[in-house]
Write a protein that holds these residues in place. Sequence first.
Motif, mmCIF file in Angstrom:
data_model
loop_
_atom_site.group_PDB
_atom_site.id
_atom_site.type_symbol
_atom_site.label_atom_id
_atom_site.label_comp_id
_atom_site.label_asym_id
_atom_site.label_seq_id
_atom_site.Cartn_x
_atom_site.Cartn_y
_atom_site.Cartn_z
ATOM 1 N N SER A 99 27.384 -15.737 37.344
ATOM 2 C CA SER A 99 27.810 -15.867 38.745
ATOM 3 C C SER A 99 29.278 -15.487 38.895
ATOM 4 O O SER A 99 29.661 -14.791 39.848
ATOM 5 C CB SER A 99 27.589 -17.305 39.223
ATOM 6 N N VAL A 100 30.111 -15.936 37.968
ATOM 7 C CA VAL A 100 31.534 -15.602 38.031
ATOM 8 C C VAL A 100 31.729 -14.094 37.886
ATOM 9 O O VAL A 100 32.541 -13.482 38.587
ATOM 10 C CB VAL A 100 32.319 -16.371 36.946
ATOM 11 N N LEU A 101 30.977 -13.479 36.971
ATOM 12 C CA LEU A 101 31.096 -12.032 36.792
ATOM 13 C C LEU A 101 30.669 -11.285 38.055
ATOM 14 O O LEU A 101 31.325 -10.320 38.477
ATOM 15 C CB LEU A 101 30.246 -11.588 35.606
ATOM 16 N N MET A 102 29.573 -11.715 38.638
ATOM 17 C CA MET A 102 29.065 -11.036 39.843
ATOM 18 C C MET A 102 30.064 -11.147 40.994
ATOM 19 O O MET A 102 30.203 -10.231 41.802
ATOM 20 C CB MET A 102 27.707 -11.614 40.229
ATOM 21 N N LYS A 103 30.763 -12.272 41.058
ATOM 22 C CA LYS A 103 31.746 -12.467 42.130
ATOM 23 C C LYS A 103 32.984 -11.599 41.927
ATOM 24 O O LYS A 103 33.563 -11.085 42.886
ATOM 25 C CB LYS A 103 32.155 -13.937 42.193
ATOM 26 N N ASN A 104 33.392 -11.427 40.669
ATOM 27 C CA ASN A 104 34.674 -10.794 40.386
ATOM 28 C C ASN A 104 34.602 -9.306 40.079
ATOM 29 O O ASN A 104 35.620 -8.616 40.219
ATOM 30 C CB ASN A 104 35.350 -11.500 39.203
ATOM 31 N N LEU A 105 33.454 -8.815 39.642
ATOM 32 C CA LEU A 105 33.375 -7.426 39.184
ATOM 33 C C LEU A 105 32.345 -6.655 39.999
ATOM 34 O O LEU A 105 31.148 -6.682 39.701
ATOM 35 C CB LEU A 105 33.011 -7.376 37.692
ATOM 36 N N PRO A 106 32.756 -5.953 41.013
ATOM 37 C CA PRO A 106 31.804 -5.203 41.829
ATOM 38 C C PRO A 106 31.110 -4.079 41.057
ATOM 39 O O PRO A 106 30.043 -3.621 41.462
ATOM 40 C CB PRO A 106 32.670 -4.645 42.968
ATOM 41 N N ASP A 107 31.718 -3.630 39.956
ATOM 42 C CA ASP A 107 31.120 -2.556 39.158
ATOM 43 C C ASP A 107 30.473 -3.097 37.892
ATOM 44 O O ASP A 107 30.382 -2.396 36.878
ATOM 45 C CB ASP A 107 32.175 -1.514 38.802
ATOM 46 N N LEU A 108 29.995 -4.325 37.953
ATOM 47 C CA LEU A 108 29.448 -4.974 36.755
ATOM 48 C C LEU A 108 28.313 -4.173 36.134
ATOM 49 O O LEU A 108 28.177 -4.120 34.900
ATOM 50 C CB LEU A 108 28.971 -6.387 37.124
ATOM 51 N N ASP A 109 27.500 -3.526 36.944
ATOM 52 C CA ASP A 109 26.323 -2.820 36.425
ATOM 53 C C ASP A 109 26.690 -1.703 35.461
ATOM 54 O O ASP A 109 25.894 -1.349 34.578
ATOM 55 C CB ASP A 109 25.505 -2.233 37.584
ATOM 56 N N ARG A 110 27.855 -1.117 35.613
ATOM 57 C CA ARG A 110 28.215 0.006 34.743
ATOM 58 C C ARG A 110 29.049 -0.426 33.537
ATOM 59 O O ARG A 110 29.372 0.386 32.687
ATOM 60 C CB ARG A 110 28.960 1.077 35.536
#
Length: 602
Positions: A473-484
Amino acid sequence: MGFKTANFPPVDPETFLEKPLQDRLRTLALHWVEYGFGTPKMIPAIYACKLVLLYVLGGAALATWTSGAGPVWDVAHWWDEPIVYQKLVLWTVLLEAVGVAGSWGPIAGKFKPMTGGILFWARPGTIRLRPWKRVPFTGGDRRTVGDVLLYLAFLASLLTALLMPGVPSSSLGDTLPDDTSGLVRPALLIAPIVLYVVNGLRDKTVFLAARGEQYLPALVFFAVLPFTDMIIAAKLLLCVVWIGAGVSKFGLHFTHVVPPMISNSPCVPGTWVKRLHYRDVPRDIRPSTVASLMAHVGGTTVEIVTPLVLLFSTNRWLTVAGVVLMVVFHLFIASTFPLAVPLEWNILFGYLAVFLFLGFPAGNGYGIGDMSSPWLAVGITAALLFFPVLGNLRPDLVSFLPSLRQYAGNWASALWVFAPGAEDKLNTLRHRPTKNQIDQLRAMGYPPAVAEITMQQTIAWRSMHSQGRGLFSVLMKNLPDLDRRTVREAEFGCNSLIGFNFGDGHLHGLDLIEAVQARVGFAPGEWIIVWVESQPIHRGTQHYQVIDAALGVIERGTWKVADAVREQPWLPRGPIPLDVTWTRAQASPPAAQAEVAEGLAP
């Protein structure tokens, strides 16, 4: 799953990695439900051979041969010999300290080589993590020649105490006049005790790997207590470990440990048994009622009630039943091959239950009331409880191992996130005797996409635990480019940097990040870490940090554990509620705000 063939997730390796992270987590978590890591049966067979041949047969042969209590095949003659018990403890400490017991091999993320431990700790220049900055003469994070000599001296002192014959003991002779093997010479235990502490003050990794929170007290008992007191103190130690582990399972975390642990066991017959531990596969893989019963009846209740029965029972058959239950308990844990693979520890504790409570039952003069002084019993109990109590109230101060939360699921944890290509920078660390796990797998012949998916199975495993939902959840909130970006399970990654991890997030906290950054020099945004502390026993929240390796801590906050366990591992409804309590951008001048924004930007 074949003997040499892994059960790989049913995906197209070339296209799977292009999918969004949440879709990948869902696919890999559902695969874990039925197949766990999908490890070829050859791998647990290797562990079983190591356990039986090296640890059990090798340890028993060495202990009986050097103490005159053999031959090794005459188990009925030596199983209750006190010196054999002492030497099996020393043998276990030696193997743990070398790095060929717990946290060994591919299940623990050591693919090539399969050993960490001594390859790191006997090598100058590797990373060293001191436990407390205020202790004099422990400054720095680089292993020196002096550190290596201290570590090798520790191994040599253990081996010396293990190989030397026993000596007569008046307290043993008064209690067991027919015993001819004696006990380990107390003077030989002084060096291991001192070196345990000194090594631990210089590098907490060595102390924790050698399981100092459990075996150091045992060595002290061997060295200073008369025989009867030594046996009773050892019972207290064993019961504190069991009961402490049971108490740590209170709460919402442990139920989420059981299903993925059962799913990873090569000994569970059929996938239908594994599916029973989930509510409604594939729609809902939160723990089922069966998992809750396994956790809090087969786990919590057994670990709290049975030790109390063993400690106070004077009824032989009740004692026998309690011992059998604890032996089965430890054999079951070993059969699941947890990712820290503490197989030797579980086998030893099964033996200790037999030795201490059947060999020296409370009704034969080995109860708590038979200690030479009630104040000694109170003092030993208080000393054994100090770190578990402190660690559960203030988990930020004490590792989860001395806090006795080994299987609780309430662990300090982390995920590492690398910008494309940035993970390769870790391979530039000098003096490191291994490479990143992804590169170890490639060196074993894994195609790049297959190696990457194998590594992503570990983050799917993390997502199935309570803290995984919060971390993602923290990653999803902070990193809009998490998928790459590349996401790694920090427990695994830590193994390749310091040679050991047992699920303890304190080994890959800010001090490790700073040590690596000083050597590698990541740019802002290249290595982002989201790290969470264990939940205090009296609170319902966990405290997290977002760390940029180049900038330091950039965000702090909390989440409610109840919110985390309510969600599916892949967070189909989005991040859980987070309470952000501090950010670097808010507390820093505009230049620092710009650095943070640049690091987190797509």
